[in-house]
Design an enzyme around this catalytic site. Structure first.
Site, short mmCIF file in Angstrom:
data_model
loop_
_atom_site.label_atom_id
_atom_site.label_comp_id
_atom_site.label_asym_id
_atom_site.label_seq_id
_atom_site.Cartn_x
_atom_site.Cartn_y
_atom_site.Cartn_z
N HIS A 198 0.82 -1.20 0.00
CA HIS A 198 0.00 0.00 0.00
C HIS A 198 0.86 1.26 0.00
O HIS A 198 0.58 2.22 -0.68
CB HIS A 198 -0.91 -0.03 1.23
CG HIS A 198 -1.94 1.03 1.24
ND1 HIS A 198 -3.20 0.84 0.75
CD2 HIS A 198 -1.89 2.31 1.68
CE1 HIS A 198 -3.89 1.94 0.88
NE2 HIS A 198 -3.13 2.86 1.44
N HIS A 231 -10.66 2.21 -1.47
CA HIS A 231 -10.82 1.89 -0.05
C HIS A 231 -11.56 0.56 0.01
O HIS A 231 -12.62 0.45 0.62
CB HIS A 231 -11.57 3.01 0.67
CG HIS A 231 -11.08 3.20 2.07
ND1 HIS A 231 -9.80 3.55 2.37
CD2 HIS A 231 -11.68 3.03 3.26
CE1 HIS A 231 -9.64 3.62 3.67
NE2 HIS A 231 -10.77 3.30 4.24
N SER A 245 -5.92 6.46 12.79
CA SER A 245 -7.09 7.25 13.22
C SER A 245 -7.30 8.40 12.24
O SER A 245 -6.35 8.96 11.71
CB SER A 245 -6.85 7.81 14.62
OG SER A 245 -6.93 6.79 15.57
#
Lengths: 274, 768
Positions: free
Chosen positions: B68, B116, B343
């Protein structure tokens, strides 16, 4: 009426009040139609400002300095509880006294669009059949379709008010909400009707009684917008600021317009203070 | 795994003398997703340093090396085909988090699309929402105001039998509902219009749903912020959300294949909060207006770890970070968790020390938290401290440069064939096509997204008579209040054609992107690509990737359209099934004057209707053949030269105001194009196919040959149009039915209301 429209489709700005008239667009986290609203006021040469609720709370800005208060659409605080209720609670905590003074001054104007309408109901300013109510007199409930919908509707201009005096009989405006179904008790509905507070009603394109989707949410009496009993506060679900210019309309390539239909709401409001 | 605590919460991991078995056990138990070869590289590196690594050092490196973050399988192929297509208008290309392209003298537009997918498969609502949130930050951190979102989505068929689902796989209907809700609740709340996208259904996506999200923003050229810092002594400030345990190992998770155990990796899915994002956008834009941001990057995949490293490495400075100064959602987080947490709603800003009070003031106004967590330094090292003890000390190069592979690949050529079916009932086939998942109305989805907020959407996703609209080819935004210049946006993908021939499919995707933009009067200007593929360790999948990139490169280069940003998503494999190769293009065009923009609905009775482009008998991958179950590997072939010519001609006719409506011919062919124009306008048409030439009528009606449009032309200026555009006159706008004949033979005559109802019912039966 004169429409200030250039020959190539540009809308020439109009300066009716110079920089004398001041308008405040309220902000908090999650309000999000402020930019379109700002441009609409600017078009008329109004001295318009974004006023974050924290600036009111800290005394850095004061409502007394403004003639017009605009509560824009959006999802204040996320609207994770009843839409508009947190914004209303925060406003009460930050500036309740000056807010009451503001709305009781009949020379001042308040508009709440979409989430702003929800806030005005939560504050007890609307319907306000007997002035400010200490508890909400109505609610904007979840749409009958049970989902958020973004679409254009037709509304009938029911009567000449400070906000609609220059508007045509039928306006085409966009709605974008999940909670817009106006409901209240039969008693308050009677008072609203007796006071002639209904300003905008959804209609079908041929003028008949609207069914879904022409009434996009299933409101009582097909209410799209109401004023308070004094007529200086307007709350409406459709977004006039998103129909300000002719090119905002989805069918501009089918139908020629000099200005958008929402323009007339702002124009009426500003002229009413002349 | 042998480990020793060296300071509370930090362990030294013994790898120098570890066996291969132990190394793989470390990779597994720490959730690193590294191969044995990569573990060897790691061990050898620490051997040269003569010490054992800390746990945070290993996590930092594993993150930097994940597929990624490092693009280790794709980078060489991308460099060969996709990068470096010259264009006079590009400002920042493939370097920072989003591409930047000139819009006019004063402004640039910024955009990117990315995937995503994995998070959306296990937690569709949160995964999709976070996808939107992440792409907004990519645009925001260039200093740009986000003004549009797009969402191409790929699902299994809504009527897929429940009993055929693999264990742990969620039903397409559930996924569609949740993904749309996630995008809706995030995008609407944050006040950015979702203007375009596509929804595609195919059995190949049952196990692996694809959720791609794109964002476009606008920025004054002198306010562009880079995703790098070049100066030592700058303060690094985290702004926005707090750091928690959500999203730990998100990038490592995204670099694995899905299985029935994937559900257990839900903690790898981040949780978005649009009501933190909305004020964060204000904070960043106000700080940028104040001119105090020296560099900025958003915290997405890889969290602080990848952001600090990439930002400083790209700018050639060293950096020191104090993790105990990071604001946390929960107590007791280990330093490595803080470092890799993904986060949401966090940005890292680099500022001069003197400007910190100004940022503080802006943050206070918007109730947004901030904390100074470190400082850039001379040199090239990354140093991390935890309560004043140094727990990581590595060269930035080793952490961020990652690894690269030349993966072996195999190109599978399918033999060309085409079955010739018996001639169908035309009326029945057209109505079935309109009622199919891929062609039917997506109104249920489109209307749940606020596509009007910000008041810039001047050509809408749904076009036509209010209340009766049909699908537009692209949208047009008017980004600036004082300029008529517009931006056209569309998204395109063709998995079915690409599965048969990835190279031809890639060219077809480019063709469709150009077609869509031209249909609204936009001159194609730049692309962002999101490349969704299966497992690159399988040679035929890697072959699909290479052929796709070759096609994308050849097509864009010939047209002079650059790729300015993009993303690769591999490992879309589960239960041994790989997705069809799915390259999604987000294409942007320039509309010189929005007053000349065109929509797809017929405008006036009596206007002549033209077909632009050549119709051929190439039915491979078509909706018609799929519907009737006929086989063909003869996929549509694109002539880039013709695409360039026809596009130029149509745009020229549009500038003169000759074209009243225009719609590209794609899924379902000419018949569906005409039907959609009829549906949106509530006006019929009479069409004769004879001028198209000698061919079976079903091929004329349902072929998906590229580079074709249907244009309605001002009846008083038809001669002028014919002089400019190479086109065939096939009919006239008339009545309330769509009537089609081939010479003297009538094929069908269907009322607009029947067409519309069939088209609207396609998803309504499943989604409400």
């Amino acid at each position: 009426m004169l429409i200030f429209s250039g020959k190539n489709g540009e809308m020439l700005s109009e300066n009716i009040w110079g920089e004398k008239m001041k308008a405040a667009i309220l902000q908090m986290e999650g309000t999000n139609c402020e930019e379109e609203s700002y441009l609409a006021f600017k078009h008329f040469g109004i001295d318009v400002e974004y006023v974050h609720i924290n600036l009111l709370k800290k005394g850095k800005k004061s409502l007394e300095d403004y003639e017009v208060l605009f509560i824009p659409g959006g999802f204040s605080a996320g609207d994770y509880v009843r839409a508009g209720s947190i914004f209303a609670a925060r406003l009460k905590a930050a500036a309740w006294k000056s807010l009451v003074k503001f709305v009781e001054d009949e020379n001042k104007r308040v508009i709440g669009v979409c989430n702003g309408f929800q806030v005005l109901i939560e504050l007890g300013f609307l319907p306000g059949t007997n002035g400010i109510s200490s508890v909400p007199q109505a609610a904007l409930a979840t749409n009958n379709s049970n989902r958020f919908e973004c679409r254009w509707v037709y509304v009938r201009n029911e009567r000449k008010t400070h906000f609609t005096s220059l508007a045509p009989d039928v306006l085409s405006l966009p709605v974008a909400h999940a909670e817009g179904r106006f409901i209240t008790t039969p008693k308050i509905m009677d008072e609203i009707v007796a006071n002639k507070q209904i300003v905008l009603r959804y209609i079908s394109p041929d003028g008949s009684e609207p069914e879904y989707p022409w009434d996009p949410n299933g409101s009582m009496a097909h209410i799209a917008g109401i004023v308070n009993s004094y007529g200086n506060i307007l709350g409406l679900m459709p977004h006039p600021e998103r129909a300000f210019y002719w090119y905002h309309h989805p069918d501009w390539s089918r139908k020629k317009r000099g200005v958008g239909d929402g323009y007339y709401i702002f124009k009426s409001l500003i002229e009413s203070m002349h | 795994m042998k480990a020793q605590e060296i300071t509370p919460g930090v362990y030294e991991i013994k790898i120098l003398n570890a066996s291969d078995e132990e190394l793989m056990e470390i990779s597994e138990s720490m959730g690193l997703a590294l191969t044995l070869e990569e573990m060897h590289k790691l061990r050898d590196f620490f051997a040269t340093l003569g010490r054992e690594p800390t746990d945070i050092e290993i996590h930092a490196i594993a993150q930097g090396w994940s597929e990624h973050c490092s693009y280790k399988s794709s980078k060489r192929v991308l460099r060969k085909y996709i990068f470096g297509i010259p264009s006079p208008d590009t400002l920042i290309v493939m370097q920072d988090d989003a591409g930047v392209v000139e819009f006019n003298d004063k402004y640039a537009y910024v955009f990117k699309i990315e995937s995503h997918n994995h998070p959306s498969a296990v937690e569709p609502y949160g995964g999709a929402a976070t996808g939107v949130g992440g792409i907004i930050r990519d645009v925001l951190n260039m200093g740009a105001k986000p003004i549009a979102l797009v969402d191409p989505l790929f699902f299994g068929p809504p009527n897929y039998p429940y009993e055929s689902l693999n264990p742990g796989v969620k039903h397409p209907r559930y996924l569609l509902n949740q993904v749309v809700a996630g995008i809706r609740d995030y995008g609407n709340r944050v006040g950015i219009p979702t203007v375009a996208g596509m929804t595609y259904f195919h059995e190949g996506f049952v196990n692996n749903v694809l959720v791609n999200a794109g964002c476009l923003g606008i920025v004054q050229k002198n306010k562009i912020v880079r995703s790098r810092v070049t100066k030592p002594g700058l303060k690094l400030v985290m702004v926005g959300g707090r750091t928690g345990r959500d999203g730990i190992h998100g990038v490592n998770f995204a670099s694995k294949i899905l299985s029935e155990k994937s559900e257990e990796e839900k903690q790898a899915v981040q949780l978005g909060n649009p009501i933190l994002k909305e004020p964060l956008i204000h904070v960043v834009l106000e700080a940028n207006d104040a001119g105090i941001i020296q560099g900025m990057k958003d915290l997405g995949g890889g969290g602080l770890g990848s952001v600090v490293g990439e930002m400083c490495h790209a700018g050639g400075v060293g950096v020191e970070v104090h993790l105990d100064r990071v604001l946390l959602k929960e107590k007791g987080m280990a330093p490595w968790e803080i470092w890799v947490s993904e986060s949401q709603e966090r940005m890292l800003l680099a500022l001069e020390k003197k400007d910190i009070p100004r940022l503080q003031e802006i943050c206070e106004k918007w109730d947004v938290e901030m904390s100074v967590i470190g400082e850039t330094k001379d040199g090239h090292d990354l140093e991390i401290y935890w309560h004043e003890k140094r727990i990581l000390h590595l060269p930035l190069e080793f952490v961020t440069a990652g690894v690269e592979y030349d993966r072996p690949y195999k190109i599978v050529k399918k033999k060309r064939m085409q079955e010739i079916p018996v001639e169908p009932n035309y009326r029945e086939i057209l109505l079935k096509l309109l009622n199919s998942f891929n062609i039917g109305s997506k109104e249920w989805i489109i209307r749940q997204y606020d596509h009007e907020v910000q008041g810039r959407t001047v050509v809408k996703p749904l076009q036509g008579v209010i209340g009766l609209e049909s699908h537009g080819d692209a949208v047009v935004l008017k980004p600036l209040s004082d300029s008529w210049k517009g931006i056209g946006i569309t998204t395109v993908a063709n998995p079915r054609i690409s599965k048969i021939d990835p190279y031809a499919g890639a060219l077809y995707t480019i063709d469709e992107a150009v077609r869509n933009l031209v249909a609204v009067g936009a001159r194609p200007h730049s692309f962002s690509d999101c490349l969704n593929f299966g497992n690159p360790e399988k040679e035929e999948i890697m072959g699909q990737f290479v052929e796709s990139c070759r096609g994308l490169g050849d097509g864009a280069r010939a047209l002079g359209i650059p790729y300015v940003s993009g993303n690769v998503s591999f490992y879309n494999e589960a239960f041994g099934v790989n997705i069809p190769p799915t390259r999604v293009l987000m294409a942007v065009g320039i509309v010189d004057d929005i007053r000349t923009a065109v929509t797809m609905d017929f405008k006036e009775e009596g206007n002549p209707v033209y077909l632009v482009g050549e119709t051929r008998e190439e039915m491979g991958g078509s909706e018609y053949y799929t519907l009737i179950g006929a086989k063909s590997t003869t996929v549509p072939q694109v002539s880039l030269e013709k695409l360039k010519k026809r596009s130029g001609e149509i745009l020229s006719a549009m500038r003169r105001g000759l074209v009243k409506s225009c719609h590209d011919v794609s899924h379902g062919g000419l018949a569906v194009t005409l039907a959609e124009m009829v549906i949106g306008s509530n006006m019929g048409a009479e069409v004769d196919l004879a001028p198209i030439g000698f061919m079976r009528p079903d091929f004329k009606l349902f072929s998906e040959s590229p580079t074709r449009w249907v244009c309605e032309v001002d009846s008083s200026r038809a001669d002028e149009f014919e002089k400019i555009v190479n086109a065939t006159r096939i009919g006239v706008v008339d009545g309330t039915t769509l009537r089609v004949r081939d010479g003297t033979r009538w094929l069908f005559n269907i009322h607009v209301n029947i067409l519309r109802e069939k088209w609207r019912d396609a998803l309504r039966e499943y989604m409400g």
